[in-house]
Design an enzyme around this catalytic site. Structure first.
Site, PDB file in Angstrom:
ATOM      1  N   SER A  66       0.796  -1.233   0.000  1.00 41.23           N
ATOM      2  CA  SER A  66       0.000   0.000   0.000  1.00 41.23           C
ATOM      3  C   SER A  66       0.823   1.275   0.000  1.00 41.23           C
ATOM      4  CB  SER A  66      -0.939   0.030   1.209  1.00 41.23           C
ATOM      5  OG  SER A  66      -1.943  -0.938   1.060  1.00 41.23           O
ATOM      6  N   LYS A  69       0.284   3.368  -2.872  1.00 39.82           N
ATOM      7  CA  LYS A  69      -0.903   4.224  -3.020  1.00 39.82           C
ATOM      8  C   LYS A  69      -0.517   5.708  -3.050  1.00 39.82           C
ATOM      9  CE  LYS A  69      -4.416   1.128  -0.945  1.00 39.82           C
ATOM     10  NZ  LYS A  69      -3.741  -0.166  -1.070  1.00 39.82           N
ATOM     11  N   TYR A 192      -3.496  -2.246 -10.346  1.00 41.08           N
ATOM     12  CA  TYR A 192      -3.446  -1.996  -8.905  1.00 41.08           C
ATOM     13  C   TYR A 192      -2.537  -3.018  -8.212  1.00 41.08           C
ATOM     14  CZ  TYR A 192      -5.248  -1.898  -4.080  1.00 41.08           C
ATOM     15  OH  TYR A 192      -5.375  -1.849  -2.713  1.00 41.08           O
ATOM     16  N   TYR A 244      -3.998   3.307   7.941  1.00 43.76           N
ATOM     17  CA  TYR A 244      -5.288   2.655   8.115  1.00 43.76           C
ATOM     18  C   TYR A 244      -6.015   3.323   9.284  1.00 43.76           C
ATOM     19  CZ  TYR A 244      -2.670  -0.587   5.236  1.00 43.76           C
ATOM     20  OH  TYR A 244      -1.900  -1.131   4.256  1.00 43.76           O
ATOM     21  N   VAL A 262       1.141  -3.756   3.848  1.00 46.44           N
ATOM     22  CA  VAL A 262       1.082  -5.043   4.554  1.00 46.44           C
ATOM     23  C   VAL A 262       2.303  -5.914   4.306  1.00 46.44           C
ATOM     24  CG1 VAL A 262      -1.429  -5.148   4.751  1.00 46.44           C
ATOM     25  CG2 VAL A 262      -0.298  -6.131   2.741  1.00 46.44           C
TER      26      VAL A 262
END
Lengths: 308, 308, 308, 308
Positions: A66, A69, A192, A244, A262
């Site tokens: 992530s 992102k 993605y 998160y 992760v």
């Protein structure tokens, strides 16, 4: 406070944190991640004046997940004007797990921010609409930022993610049902997952994200990657939504904008000074690197740096 | 970047923002708030080196409402050790409206953070358990911080809040049902509403909150109010949870830790430099001062200050 | 199919179900309920043509708890016209635990139906507005329906419930905050808990509820308690919302309108034929009598009765 | 009460209800449904002793949509034993809109009942696993039940549904992410939409569903479709979950097990007596035929039939 940094300072911090290894849980939803040795621990720091410091497994590549992102958002902010992005995704903390559909349904398909899965999928959907080769473009972008020409995707991880993509497919289709997803779901998911499967080391990550500590500029370059205002905006998003549902806890303990993955990596920014990347594969309950946060917390105290 | 501040800089910002007046909505759930003239607009800034700057209605007192949640937390952090507070309230953004019970039920009576109503009520419950005269103690605390000896509660506002206290009573009883509320609900609500009914001006607020820009110390005092670490922690909470569900948007636009109240006030902190208080009674959809945020956004750009 | 019923048929069913004792859990949120022996098991059936059959602990009184929600609704339907009630409470299954506030907040203080706590509290609030002595009136009503003149409240249970009333207080205050609660919360809760603390035996319950099997009439009386249409309506509510979130499962297994209470009682209706009351204090996960449902399931099969 | 039924009784009811036309809204999420004339109104009744009565547009075929969910469940109950189905889908009312993902996520991919979309998709997934030609099998089943050999799918509706399938795809993928979906999502959706696109008239529907009023048997046949117990169970599910979140309201007003579809059809069952099908394309807020419910309500009163 003057900054005193060298590799031995980092060695000492890793030694202090190492006893925490064993308290978290390596991500195991795909085999390729589950196989990563739980004991890996590394840190790299790059400063805006050109220094780089490392300790532990800082040169070993891992799946950035992530953390990508942030990079896809930066790419999108380069290709879209003004509020085009922000009509389709919010800027606020979600208060929910990163892969939840509950809020997304209640809020009619508009994700809370670009760092939860739904938001990142919207960003990838937007990239798909404007880039002819989104995967190649991302590689070029990361290689340019890091100055490392052989950074690439871990094809096995990407494939494995895709084979376990049901939850993200559900998220994408839910947004499509609200009219907030333009392209073919499968195609966007493929991109993605490739972004998530970027394989980088702590040192490469620290180099890559240094522009966020440097008002949007590469350390040695004239050309800005993004503007100083955009830099502050992205750091703000990382500070409020980068970890998160534990963004508040992270701000409390570490006091830097950060983004976790992760795979066990976390990047953190000290604006105007340095970028930091840590790696320890074991995760806490919210999906963030357990020892990684501890490293950053001690580092922040030791070097006296915090945005607060 | 050197700081150039004077009252005329602030005058110019207020002039620039004034056209926004009329786009928000004055809080009207109690008459005492609904009566406040919508056109009020003020700002005050206090710097750690002793300067104070004001413009507009900066000397007129208003109801600070939820801004008091920071003060009650500071009082509690003085009376409770280590994790005593944080076992009963979290540190993360809620992603929900400030008075929602949904998350509180799902999470078994533990509020997400001390700046939503549920969290502030837990803090008040804890103060009730340790202070013999919680209302008097708060007055003394605010007077000490501000150096203004006649700051007091608006009894009419407190009474009116109490008459419309059903929602907060529901929140308190729900926490009691989960064992996270020790004292009599009515008594705690009375104190909570008095804290919300503190009447202060922008200048008084800026003075009061200056310690958060000064590593926990009063500008002229030896005695720390709280430690530098606690200061960073509170600023971190403000940055991630200080503006209800719009903490991310506020960080994006303004880039400072802040706390708002439905009276239309917002305090913001530039760590190591200054505290800022703005006031404009009209609120946006999330309950934050619409023009107040705009003032802070322009100020941040003009003086080149952001924590990011 | 002709009905063949006698006490020995009921004895056989209880014997068949008795092995289930031990698999549930007696309600323990108040001491007075927790002390009830887990092994109690009883059943009573009254038919519209005047027969009564019993087995096991059918004559021992217990706390009817939520079964009283049907009685308070009947009282309210007698005092309010047309849609007065149904503007303040719905008629549909909630799909949620009986004491949840989540749906109540999302639906602006209007409870889904009168058999969840929120709905029953609204009904009690309405009774409070129209009856001068709601507790006395309920006693008279139950004594009239059952023909038993010494049915009364268990004062210890009522007091104990009140001491553990935080959750219901939260529900009532939440409705008050939406304008759907008129009277003093404490006063209404006192009545509500007294209704729940009615002490009745299976036989008394079967007698009391026989009017719902008899088109609204007492078996021997001329005067209707409620109209045939109202009778069908109440049975419909019981069928769809009478067993908390397990109304569907109960309809599937038993096939009769029913209403349960956490004291372990369940009443069930075979329209035009009979009322049934069972009692076994151990509850399943949804708060319904575990063995009680099993008794009704076997009874329904054995006597070939189902509304479906 | 003896049943007096003839076509003129039905004509009178339709005349009474016709003024309601215009108050609902024809489903418009796909063009093929939006084009259906809003003024259509029909009813058909078949009795277990062989009579059939019709009025209005009772012979005109329309898209049965979710009414097919009962038929697919019956097919599945024929192919799966005991609890195989009920480990993957519940039996209780959802209390949520038919296409919501909120509850499905909170309850780990187990749908509340087989009549919401998620539950029906699980049933279709199970059929896919056991039937070699699920679409052909359904056609044969419906033709057998109705005795009408040319009942078929509306290919245009099925195609159009599939083109607007994002929401149902999201539901299916979410269940797949929880391990509660075995087959290819696209393939199952294709079958699901074909089932929904069955084109039948009120008369054909009444004939098809008569077995649910006849203890599971065809009126003239020896072979049971399902057992009497299964018949009661399906009727119970229809009574508690057959009208989306308005099952309680429908039970209150009509008092029969029923199942609706967004094409404007509703089937209802009077156990041991008759099956009823009504059609009026305009829907109420919950997605049920507005005039259709009114027809059933008046019919129930006029003929004195209710399960309660």
């Amino acid at each position: 406070m003057a900054l005193v940094l060298d590799n031995s300072v980092l060695d000492a911090i890793l030694a202090q944190v190492r006893p925490l290894l064993g308290q978290g849980k390596v991500a195991n939803y795909i085999p390729a991640l589950a196989e990563v040795p739980a004991s890996k621990l590394g840190i790299a720091i790059c400063t805006v004046d050109g220094g780089c410091f490392t300790s532990g497994d800082a040169l070993e590549r891992f799946s950035i997940q992530s953390i990508s992102k942030v990079l896809s958002l930066v790419l999108a902010m380069d290709r879209y004007e003004g509020d085009e992005i922000w009509r389709r995704v919010g800027k606020d903390p979600s208060g929910q797990p990163f892969n939840s559909l509950v809020q997304l349904e209640l809020e009619q398909g508009i994700p809370r921010n670009p760092f939860i899965n739904a938001g990142a999928l919207v960003v990838c959907d937007m990239l798909q609409s404007r880039l002819s080769a989104p995967r190649q473009r991302m590689l070029e972008f990361v290689r340019m930022l890091s100055g490392v020409s052989d950074i690439s995707y871990d094809a096995r991880v990407a494939r494995s993610e895709f084979e376990h993509s049901a939850r993200n497919a559900a998220i994408a289709y839910l947004m499509k049902s609200f009219g907030n997803f333009d392209n073919d779901v499968i195609g966007v998911l493929q991109n993605y997952f490739h972004y998530c499967a970027l394989k980088m080391s702590c040192l490469e990550l620290a180099k890559t994200f240094l522009f966020l500590a440097n008002q949007g500029r590469l350390p040695d370059g004239d050309r800005p990657v993004i503007s100083p205002l955009q830099t502050r905006q992205i750091n703000a998003l990382m500070a409020t939504s980068g970890l998160y549902e534990n963004a508040g806890e992270f701000a409390w303990r570490v006091g830097m904008p950060g983004k976790s993955g992760v795979g066990g990596g976390i990047v953190a920014i000290v604006p105007h000074e340095m970028s930091i990347a840590v790696w320890s594969p074991e995760l806490d309950g919210a999906g963030n690197s357990l020892a990684g946060i501890a490293v950053l917390e001690i580092l922040a105290q030791n070097i006296g740096r915090s945005i607060f």
